[in-house]
Design a protein around this motif. Sequence first.
Motif, PDB file in Angstrom:
ATOM      1  N   ASP A   1      30.491  53.024  45.901  1.00 30.20           N
ATOM      2  CA  ASP A   1      31.837  53.152  46.472  1.00 30.20           C
ATOM      3  C   ASP A   1      32.448  51.767  46.590  1.00 30.20           C
ATOM      4  OD1 ASP A   1      33.670  53.438  49.177  1.00 30.20           O
ATOM      5  OD2 ASP A   1      33.649  55.245  47.949  1.00 30.20           O
ATOM      6  N   ASP A   2      33.776  51.705  46.454  1.00 40.70           N
ATOM      7  CA  ASP A   2      34.431  50.396  46.508  1.00 40.70           C
ATOM      8  C   ASP A   2      34.453  49.796  47.913  1.00 40.70           C
ATOM      9  OD1 ASP A   2      36.375  52.172  47.392  1.00 40.70           O
ATOM     10  OD2 ASP A   2      37.923  51.474  46.029  1.00 40.70           O
ATOM     11  N   THR A   3      33.902  50.498  48.895  1.00 40.07           N
ATOM     12  CA  THR A   3      33.728  49.876  50.215  1.00 40.07           C
ATOM     13  C   THR A   3      32.716  48.739  50.146  1.00 40.07           C
ATOM     14  OG1 THR A   3      32.056  51.515  50.806  1.00 40.07           O
ATOM     15  CG2 THR A   3      34.322  51.968  51.510  1.00 40.07           C
ATOM     16  N   GLN A   4      31.894  48.713  49.074  1.00 37.74           N
ATOM     17  CA  GLN A   4      30.913  47.636  48.894  1.00 37.74           C
ATOM     18  C   GLN A   4      31.590  46.301  48.570  1.00 37.74           C
ATOM     19  OE1 GLN A   4      28.209  50.504  46.334  1.00 37.74           O
ATOM     20  NE2 GLN A   4      27.242  48.510  46.508  1.00 37.74           N
ATOM     21  N   VAL A   5      32.841  46.340  48.134  1.00 39.02           N
ATOM     22  CA  VAL A   5      33.560  45.113  47.777  1.00 39.02           C
ATOM     23  C   VAL A   5      33.994  44.417  49.063  1.00 39.02           C
ATOM     24  CG1 VAL A   5      35.533  44.120  46.552  1.00 39.02           C
ATOM     25  CG2 VAL A   5      34.319  46.092  45.580  1.00 39.02           C
ATOM     26  N   VAL A   6      33.410  43.236  49.299  1.00 39.34           N
ATOM     27  CA  VAL A   6      33.724  42.479  50.511  1.00 39.34           C
ATOM     28  C   VAL A   6      34.561  41.235  50.215  1.00 39.34           C
ATOM     29  CG1 VAL A   6      31.704  43.339  51.741  1.00 39.34           C
ATOM     30  CG2 VAL A   6      31.543  41.195  50.455  1.00 39.34           C
ATOM     31  N   ARG A   7      34.642  40.870  48.932  1.00 39.77           N
ATOM     32  CA  ARG A   7      35.482  39.753  48.486  1.00 39.77           C
ATOM     33  C   ARG A   7      36.244  40.193  47.255  1.00 39.77           C
ATOM     34  NH1 ARG A   7      31.186  35.204  48.306  1.00 39.77           N
ATOM     35  NH2 ARG A   7      30.792  35.130  50.507  1.00 39.77           N
ATOM     36  N   LEU A   8      37.548  39.898  47.260  1.00 40.86           N
ATOM     37  CA  LEU A   8      38.381  40.254  46.118  1.00 40.86           C
ATOM     38  C   LEU A   8      39.292  39.081  45.805  1.00 40.86           C
ATOM     39  CD1 LEU A   8      39.466  42.401  44.112  1.00 40.86           C
ATOM     40  CD2 LEU A   8      41.026  43.127  45.925  1.00 40.86           C
ATOM     41  N   HIS A   9      39.192  38.589  44.563  1.00 41.04           N
ATOM     42  CA  HIS A   9      40.059  37.504  44.103  1.00 41.04           C
ATOM     43  C   HIS A   9      40.899  38.074  42.970  1.00 41.04           C
ATOM     44  CE1 HIS A   9      41.335  33.421  43.135  1.00 41.04           C
ATOM     45  NE2 HIS A   9      41.283  33.830  41.879  1.00 41.04           N
ATOM     46  N   MET A  10      42.221  37.881  43.071  1.00 40.56           N
ATOM     47  CA  MET A  10      43.141  38.485  42.105  1.00 40.56           C
ATOM     48  C   MET A  10      44.195  37.477  41.695  1.00 40.56           C
ATOM     49  SD  MET A  10      43.894  41.640  40.966  1.00 40.56           S
ATOM     50  CE  MET A  10      45.181  41.915  39.790  1.00 40.56           C
ATOM     51  N   GLU A  11      44.490  37.423  40.382  1.00 45.01           N
ATOM     52  CA  GLU A  11      45.522  36.526  39.865  1.00 45.01           C
ATOM     53  C   GLU A  11      46.336  37.241  38.795  1.00 45.01           C
ATOM     54  OE1 GLU A  11      44.064  32.757  38.442  1.00 45.01           O
ATOM     55  OE2 GLU A  11      42.583  32.635  40.035  1.00 45.01           O
ATOM     56  N   LYS A  12      47.579  36.774  38.610  1.00 43.71           N
ATOM     57  CA  LYS A  12      48.446  37.249  37.532  1.00 43.71           C
ATOM     58  C   LYS A  12      48.897  36.036  36.717  1.00 43.71           C
ATOM     59  CE  LYS A  12      51.758  40.240  38.834  1.00 43.71           C
ATOM     60  NZ  LYS A  12      52.756  40.938  39.690  1.00 43.71           N
ATOM     61  N   HIS A  13      48.752  36.129  35.386  1.00 43.21           N
ATOM     62  CA  HIS A  13      49.141  35.044  34.489  1.00 43.21           C
ATOM     63  C   HIS A  13      49.820  35.615  33.252  1.00 43.21           C
ATOM     64  CE1 HIS A  13      46.820  31.897  36.540  1.00 43.21           C
ATOM     65  NE2 HIS A  13      45.910  32.827  36.738  1.00 43.21           N
ATOM     66  N   TYR A  14      50.422  34.735  32.481  1.00 44.97           N
ATOM     67  CA  TYR A  14      50.954  35.100  31.166  1.00 44.97           C
ATOM     68  C   TYR A  14      49.979  34.644  30.098  1.00 44.97           C
ATOM     69  CZ  TYR A  14      55.623  36.268  32.906  1.00 44.97           C
ATOM     70  OH  TYR A  14      56.687  36.850  33.530  1.00 44.97           O
ATOM     71  N   ASP A  15      49.951  35.382  28.981  1.00 43.59           N
ATOM     72  CA  ASP A  15      49.145  35.006  27.832  1.00 43.59           C
ATOM     73  C   ASP A  15      49.721  35.714  26.611  1.00 43.59           C
ATOM     74  OD1 ASP A  15      46.401  33.521  27.347  1.00 43.59           O
ATOM     75  OD2 ASP A  15      46.405  35.276  26.041  1.00 43.59           O
ATOM     76  N   GLN A  16      49.320  35.283  25.436  1.00 45.19           N
ATOM     77  CA  GLN A  16      49.798  35.947  24.226  1.00 45.19           C
ATOM     78  C   GLN A  16      49.117  37.297  24.023  1.00 45.19           C
ATOM     79  OE1 GLN A  16      49.279  32.962  21.185  1.00 45.19           O
ATOM     80  NE2 GLN A  16      51.208  31.958  21.729  1.00 45.19           N
ATOM     81  N   VAL A  17      47.957  37.477  24.640  1.00 44.77           N
ATOM     82  CA  VAL A  17      47.216  38.739  24.527  1.00 44.77           C
ATOM     83  C   VAL A  17      47.136  39.379  25.918  1.00 44.77           C
ATOM     84  CG1 VAL A  17      45.030  39.802  23.866  1.00 44.77           C
ATOM     85  CG2 VAL A  17      45.862  37.793  22.621  1.00 44.77           C
ATOM     86  N   PRO A  18      47.862  40.478  26.144  1.00 44.64           N
ATOM     87  CA  PRO A  18      47.804  41.121  27.458  1.00 44.64           C
ATOM     88  C   PRO A  18      46.454  41.802  27.676  1.00 44.64           C
ATOM     89  CG  PRO A  18      49.104  42.448  25.942  1.00 44.64           C
ATOM     90  CD  PRO A  18      48.750  41.188  25.219  1.00 44.64           C
ATOM     91  N   ARG A  19      45.934  41.671  28.908  1.00 45.87           N
ATOM     92  CA  ARG A  19      44.631  42.237  29.231  1.00 45.87           C
ATOM     93  C   ARG A  19      44.356  42.074  30.721  1.00 45.87           C
ATOM     94  NH1 ARG A  19      44.370  37.225  27.489  1.00 45.87           N
ATOM     95  NH2 ARG A  19      42.885  35.721  28.367  1.00 45.87           N
ATOM     96  N   VAL A  20      43.271  42.680  31.153  1.00 45.15           N
ATOM     97  CA  VAL A  20      42.772  42.480  32.522  1.00 45.15           C
ATOM     98  C   VAL A  20      41.295  42.119  32.391  1.00 45.15           C
ATOM     99  CG1 VAL A  20      42.302  43.550  34.761  1.00 45.15           C
ATOM    100  CG2 VAL A  20      44.411  44.115  33.533  1.00 45.15           C
ATOM    101  N   GLU A  21      40.918  40.978  32.961  1.00 47.35           N
ATOM    102  CA  GLU A  21      39.516  40.543  32.951  1.00 47.35           C
ATOM    103  C   GLU A  21      38.921  40.782  34.339  1.00 47.35           C
ATOM    104  OE1 GLU A  21      39.459  36.466  31.644  1.00 47.35           O
ATOM    105  OE2 GLU A  21      40.060  37.016  29.602  1.00 47.35           O
ATOM    106  N   VAL A  22      37.727  41.359  34.352  1.00 48.41           N
ATOM    107  CA  VAL A  22      37.072  41.733  35.617  1.00 48.41           C
ATOM    108  C   VAL A  22      35.663  41.151  35.641  1.00 48.41           C
ATOM    109  CG1 VAL A  22      36.350  43.655  37.089  1.00 48.41           C
ATOM    110  CG2 VAL A  22      38.379  43.908  35.635  1.00 48.41           C
ATOM    111  N   GLU A  23      35.292  40.612  36.785  1.00 54.25           N
ATOM    112  CA  GLU A  23      33.913  40.164  37.003  1.00 54.25           C
ATOM    113  C   GLU A  23      33.442  40.710  38.346  1.00 54.25           C
ATOM    114  OE1 GLU A  23      31.289  36.158  37.864  1.00 54.25           O
ATOM    115  OE2 GLU A  23      33.025  35.967  36.548  1.00 54.25           O
ATOM    116  N   ILE A  24      32.254  41.307  38.348  1.00 58.43           N
ATOM    117  CA  ILE A  24      31.648  41.854  39.567  1.00 58.43           C
ATOM    118  C   ILE A  24      30.314  41.147  39.763  1.00 58.43           C
ATOM    119  CG2 ILE A  24      30.860  43.930  40.752  1.00 58.43           C
ATOM    120  CD1 ILE A  24      32.424  45.531  38.575  1.00 58.43           C
ATOM    121  N   ARG A  25      30.047  40.702  40.989  1.00 58.68           N
ATOM    122  CA  ARG A  25      28.775  40.047  41.270  1.00 58.68           C
ATOM    123  C   ARG A  25      28.347  40.326  42.705  1.00 58.68           C
ATOM    124  NH1 ARG A  25      32.787  36.723  41.295  1.00 58.68           N
ATOM    125  NH2 ARG A  25      33.144  35.318  43.019  1.00 58.68           N
TER     126      ARG A  25
END
Length: 141
Positions: free
Chosen positions: A115-139
Amino acid sequence: MGPVKFTVPGQPKGKARARTVRRGGGKSFSYTPEGTVLYENLIKTCYLQDAGHVLFNDGQPLAVDIIAFYEVPKSYSKKKKQEMLDGQLYPTKKPDIDNIAKCVLDALNKLAYRDDTQVVRLHMEKHYDQVPRVEVEIREV
């Protein structure tokens, strides 16, 4: 367990609000809009392709980094496009940053973690790039 990283191709999308429809007899029901369901399925597919079926332990505190890359509009001047690519201008447009995070976190429920209640830290950014995408890292924290 080490960090899990994956990329979702295409323009970032946010979680749309549930829709409520009234039926005859005063009954109503709510549903998730089709666009949100399709995007959450894309997130799941990308996670499985890039990460395999890694399931973090139940109750394990997690940190999640999400970076949303928006495509540079083709109609903008060369100067403005370069400023966007150089990180001098940021995408201050829809979807809202919290709705992108909500979509990603909800899509990974019962897949990457119980469950996403396990997420205790969340870092989020929005940028421009020539290739649209969303990059995700979980640790693990």
